[in-house]
Write a protein that holds these residues in place. Structure first.
Motif, PDB file in Angstrom:
ATOM      1  N   SER A   3      -3.935   2.339  14.363  1.00  0.00           N
ATOM      2  CA  SER A   3      -3.855   0.913  13.994  1.00  0.00           C
ATOM      3  C   SER A   3      -2.405   0.475  13.859  1.00  0.00           C
ATOM      4  CB  SER A   3      -4.599   0.659  12.680  1.00  0.00           C
ATOM      5  OG  SER A   3      -5.977   0.896  12.842  1.00  0.00           O
ATOM      6  N   THR A  15       3.497  -4.843   7.399  1.00  0.00           N
ATOM      7  CA  THR A  15       3.353  -4.579   5.964  1.00  0.00           C
ATOM      8  C   THR A  15       2.147  -3.663   5.753  1.00  0.00           C
ATOM      9  OG1 THR A  15       1.881  -6.462   5.587  1.00  0.00           O
ATOM     10  CG2 THR A  15       4.273  -6.869   5.402  1.00  0.00           C
ATOM     11  N   THR A  16       2.160  -2.945   4.633  1.00  0.00           N
ATOM     12  CA  THR A  16       1.010  -2.078   4.333  1.00  0.00           C
ATOM     13  C   THR A  16      -0.240  -2.917   4.074  1.00  0.00           C
ATOM     14  OG1 THR A  16       1.788  -1.933   2.048  1.00  0.00           O
ATOM     15  CG2 THR A  16       2.293  -0.077   3.490  1.00  0.00           C
ATOM     16  N   ALA A  17      -0.062  -4.130   3.529  1.00  0.00           N
ATOM     17  CA  ALA A  17      -1.216  -5.008   3.278  1.00  0.00           C
ATOM     18  C   ALA A  17      -1.879  -5.387   4.603  1.00  0.00           C
ATOM     19  CB  ALA A  17      -0.774  -6.262   2.530  1.00  0.00           C
ATOM     20  N   ALA A  18      -1.059  -5.764   5.597  1.00  0.00           N
ATOM     21  CA  ALA A  18      -1.596  -6.129   6.921  1.00  0.00           C
ATOM     22  C   ALA A  18      -2.242  -4.924   7.592  1.00  0.00           C
ATOM     23  CB  ALA A  18      -0.495  -6.702   7.793  1.00  0.00           C
ATOM     24  N   ALA A  44      -3.580  -2.304   6.082  1.00  0.00           N
ATOM     25  CA  ALA A  44      -4.835  -2.018   5.368  1.00  0.00           C
ATOM     26  C   ALA A  44      -5.950  -2.940   5.865  1.00  0.00           C
ATOM     27  CB  ALA A  44      -4.628  -2.177   3.864  1.00  0.00           C
ATOM     28  N   ARG A  45      -5.629  -4.220   6.052  1.00  0.00           N
ATOM     29  CA  ARG A  45      -6.628  -5.172   6.584  1.00  0.00           C
ATOM     30  C   ARG A  45      -7.083  -4.751   7.976  1.00  0.00           C
ATOM     31  NH1 ARG A  45      -3.336  -8.989   4.333  1.00  0.00           N
ATOM     32  NH2 ARG A  45      -2.356  -9.511   6.327  1.00  0.00           N
ATOM     33  N   GLU A  46      -6.123  -4.343   8.808  1.00  0.00           N
ATOM     34  CA  GLU A  46      -6.430  -3.922  10.176  1.00  0.00           C
ATOM     35  C   GLU A  46      -7.354  -2.702  10.193  1.00  0.00           C
ATOM     36  OE1 GLU A  46      -6.072  -4.041  14.401  1.00  0.00           O
ATOM     37  OE2 GLU A  46      -5.338  -5.504  12.948  1.00  0.00           O
ATOM     38  N   GLY A  89      -9.246  -1.812   7.689  1.00  0.00           N
ATOM     39  CA  GLY A  89     -10.478  -2.121   6.955  1.00  0.00           C
ATOM     40  C   GLY A  89     -10.622  -1.340   5.667  1.00  0.00           C
ATOM     41  N   SER A 138      -8.498  -0.567   1.581  1.00  0.00           N
ATOM     42  CA  SER A 138      -7.549  -1.113   0.612  1.00  0.00           C
ATOM     43  C   SER A 138      -6.186  -0.445   0.806  1.00  0.00           C
ATOM     44  CB  SER A 138      -8.046  -0.850  -0.811  1.00  0.00           C
ATOM     45  OG  SER A 138      -8.034   0.552  -1.055  1.00  0.00           O
ATOM     46  N   GLU A 139      -5.140  -1.082   0.260  1.00  0.00           N
ATOM     47  CA  GLU A 139      -3.818  -0.462   0.326  1.00  0.00           C
ATOM     48  C   GLU A 139      -3.833   0.883  -0.400  1.00  0.00           C
ATOM     49  OE1 GLU A 139       0.022  -2.688   0.155  1.00  0.00           O
ATOM     50  OE2 GLU A 139      -1.303  -4.356  -0.386  1.00  0.00           O
TER      51      GLU A 139
END
Length: 198
Positions: free
Chosen positions: A16, A30-33, A35-37, A39, A41-42
């Motif tokens: 990813s 970013t780690t947030a983006a 994590a979303r990719e 699926g 949590s951070e």
């Protein structure tokens, strides 16, 4: 979670990250983006990798293993040295063309703002490739009587510099300018300037 599931989750995270580097040229991931990719949590990301730097290290390790396992096969063959040099450089160009996200790592573009250790790993990777080319040239002088117009070190550096330039163009063009386009013709010109006629 068993080891196989954990390994596949780690691979999924790295895949990813590589995909995001490809589809978001010039952007910092970013780690947030990420994590979303993926699926998750951070916090789940950090269970598999203690930091984003470790994720990038995972991709760098993949690049090293892929490239150098094939370089070893090339240099272990009976192929003439000029062809070995061409194969090593073409391997690098074809690899980044198939993996544009990895091209951003190799140019350092994706590592802006990351730890110096990561850039150091990339520097070592290119140093190792240059050493490998130099070794091919030195052995060819003994085995084949092949000579270069200048020293093996300068010749290896010139070959790798041209290849790195093509990778940079690929990244700068946001992956539009393929690194292998016209490479065969350019290699012929490069080789004719580097190697002395038999």
């Amino acid at each position: 979670m068993n080891e196989a599931t954990q390994l596949s989750r780690r691979e999924q995270i790295l895949q990813s990250l590589a995909q995001m580097l490809e589809v978001n040229p010039g952007q910092r991931i970013t780690t947030a983006a990420l994590a979303r990719e993926v699926g998750v949590s951070e916090a789940a990301l950090y269970r598999h990798f203690p930091s984003k730097a470790r994720m990038f290290e995972g991709l760098i390790t993949f690049i090293e293993e892929t490239i150098f396992s094939r370089v070893t096969m090339i240099t272990g063959s009976d192929t003439p040295a000029v062809r070995q040099c061409e194969q090593i450089l073409t391997l690098l160009l074809a690899f980044v063309e198939r993996n544009p996200g990895m091209a951003r790592i190799l140019t350092g573009d994706a590592l802006a703002g990351e730890t110096d250790r990561l850039r150091g790993r990339i520097h070592q990777l290119f140093e190792r490739l240059e050493t490998q080319l130099k070794q091919v040239l030195r052995e060819a002088e003994l085995r084949e009587g092949l000579r270069t117009e200048t020293t093996a070190g300068i010749s290896a550096n010139l070959m790798l510099s041209c290849t790195e330039g093509r990778i940079r163009q690929f990244v700068r063009s946001e992956f539009q300018r393929k690194p292998t386009d016209n490479w065969a013709d350019q290699w012929q010109r490069l080789a004719s300037g580097i190697f002395r006629p038999a």
